[in-house]
Motif scaffolding. Structure first.
Motif, PDB file in Angstrom:
ATOM      1  N   LEU A 190       0.819  -1.206   0.000  1.00  0.00           N
ATOM      2  CA  LEU A 190       0.000   0.000   0.000  1.00  0.00           C
ATOM      3  C   LEU A 190       0.857   1.263   0.000  1.00  0.00           C
ATOM      4  O   LEU A 190       0.504   2.264  -0.645  1.00  0.00           O
ATOM      5  N   ARG A 194       0.936   4.088  -2.962  1.00  0.00           N
ATOM      6  CA  ARG A 194       0.793   5.522  -2.699  1.00  0.00           C
ATOM      7  C   ARG A 194       1.940   6.306  -3.320  1.00  0.00           C
ATOM      8  O   ARG A 194       1.722   7.350  -3.957  1.00  0.00           O
ATOM      9  N   GLN A 224      -6.457   3.615   4.748  1.00  0.00           N
ATOM     10  CA  GLN A 224      -6.131   3.370   3.339  1.00  0.00           C
ATOM     11  C   GLN A 224      -7.300   2.724   2.595  1.00  0.00           C
ATOM     12  O   GLN A 224      -7.196   2.404   1.411  1.00  0.00           O
TER      13      GLN A 224
END
Length: 415
Positions: A190, A194, A224
């Motif tokens: 994640l 990003r 998230q």
């Protein structure tokens, strides 16, 4: 989520206890007849009389270290040390190796590891795609979650470990609905998404295991857009407990009988007291009876607000012995000794695990009389070979390590 994987999850606690205790004598008789190890362990016990939790305590706890020793002793004739009730062939689909090495059989039945219940509770549903980042190499982690995903009706992308860029590319292209794997690798994915502007918004849920996932990390995942649920399973037992939408402990799986005992004994502790998690599996293929996991936990009072009525445990609360899970892999004190004995210059070794959760670091501190050229590099290579993990080596002067008997020190932050 108000629906359930099956009707077993909502039966009354009394009905569940009665059904499990009724099944217990038959499972014990099966283990005694078809498992050479339990034929020995249960030799002097009348298993027909084991019909309650109190009676179950007559059976000694078999801990992971004992299972390993039995396997080593019988390795020339039976890699499983007499614990498996399966013979190689159609009934045994795979054999796995966990650090030790400890060998585990996988039966051919559907959802052999019973992980479907955990994935369903985490919101996984039929027709969805699961990105599975547990290891497909030697150990059963990936297969445990894959079989559970199939039981729910999901399709699985077998990503395995490592190759972050390629895994992220696959996520962008395939748009998985869910993730299975360690929480630390999910965070890496994640964060990479990003930083690179990669669109992984399809990912909305995850079932994680292999290491602790503290509330702070669960909250970060939520920010998230990913709801993360913990799964507690072992290579020996399969699924033991799982988190639900209530976020109040872990609900016990229907196919296990769990006790919390005082570490180093087989004596149950009072409800709510922390002790070692001991599990009796009702799996006929690998009938582990009073198996000591080495993990610490405690029973929570009451039942889950989601309507699931099985007992709950607080989750993983540390180790009852020095065996430690690092980056999803168990590291044993015997492995530290194995590394040290390869180098005559090393008099003593102590493995220190540090860092915050999801960022494990390990340093092997060694007392050595003669450092020599390249010693650190040689020991680091031995660490990778023995533990399958990377770590640093710190050489210290003889007599400087604490004289407290510790071979593995867990200095991680669990906040």
């Amino acid at each position: 989520m108000t629906d359930f994987f099956d009707r077993l999850e909502t039966r009354s606690p009394a009905d569940r206890e009665a059904a499990q205790m009724a099944a217990l004598p038959g499972q014990l008789a099966h283990a005694k007849q078809n498992s050479a190890a339990f034929a020995d362990i249960l030799r002097d016990i009348d298993v027909s009389g084991i019909q309650s939790r109190a009676a179950l305590t007559r059976i000694p706890v078999t801990r992971k270290s004992e299972l390993l020793e039995r396997q080593k002793a019988k390795r020339q004739h039976d890699a499983f040390g007499g614990f498996s009730a399966l013979l190689r062939g159609p009934a045994m689909s795979r054999i796995f190796a966990s650090p030790g090495p400890i060998y585990e059989p996988e039966g051919a039945s559907k959802d052999y590891w019973r992980a479907g219940r955990a994935l369903f509770a985490a919101g996984f549903r039929s027709g969805e795609l699961v990105h599975n980042s547990f290891s497909y190499h030697m150990t059963p982690g990936a297969f445990i979650l894959e079989s559970g995903a199939h039981a729910v009706g999901c399709t699985v992308f077998p990503a395995g470990t490592g190759q972050t860029e390629q895994q992220l590319e696959a996520m962008v292209d395939l748009k998985p609905n869910g993730y299975t794997g360690t929480p630390s690798f999910l965070r890496i994915l994640l964060e990479k998404a990003r930083d690179t502007g990669s669109d992984v918004r399809s990912l909305s849920k995850a079932s994680v295991g292999g290491e602790a996932c503290p509330p702070s990390l669960t909250a970060w995942f939520k920010e998230q857009g990913v709801d993360v649920y913990q799964t507690y399973a072992t290579a020996d037992l399969g699924l033991v407990a799982y988190e639900t939408a209530a976020r109040e402990g872990l609900v016990l799986e229907e196919g296990v009988i769990v006790e919390i005992v005082r570490p180093g004994t087989g004596d149950p502790v009072a409800e709510g007291e922390v002790g070692e998690l001991v599990v009796t599996s009702l799996n006929p293929a690998y009938p582990l009876i009073r198996f000591g996991t080495g993990d610490l936990s405690a029973v929570l009072p009451g039942t889950c607000p989601t309507g699931r009525t099985a007992p709950r445990i607080k989750g993983w609360m540390g180790r009852a012995d020095q065996t430690t899970k690092i980056k999803g892999m168990f590291v044993h004190a015997a492995q530290v000794a194995d590394i040290a004995k390869r180098f005559p210059q090393v008099h003593k070794a102590r493995l220190v695990v540090s860092g915050e959760m999801a960022n494990d670091q390990m340093c092997l501190q060694v007392e050595a009389s003669d450092v020599g050229e390249g010693l650190r590099e040689q020991i680091e290579a031995a660490m990778r070979e023995v533990t399958k993990l990377r770590g640093q080596v710190q050489v210290v002067r003889p007599g400087s390590l604490p004289n407290d008997g510790k071979v593995i020190e867990d200095a991680r932050s669990y906040r």
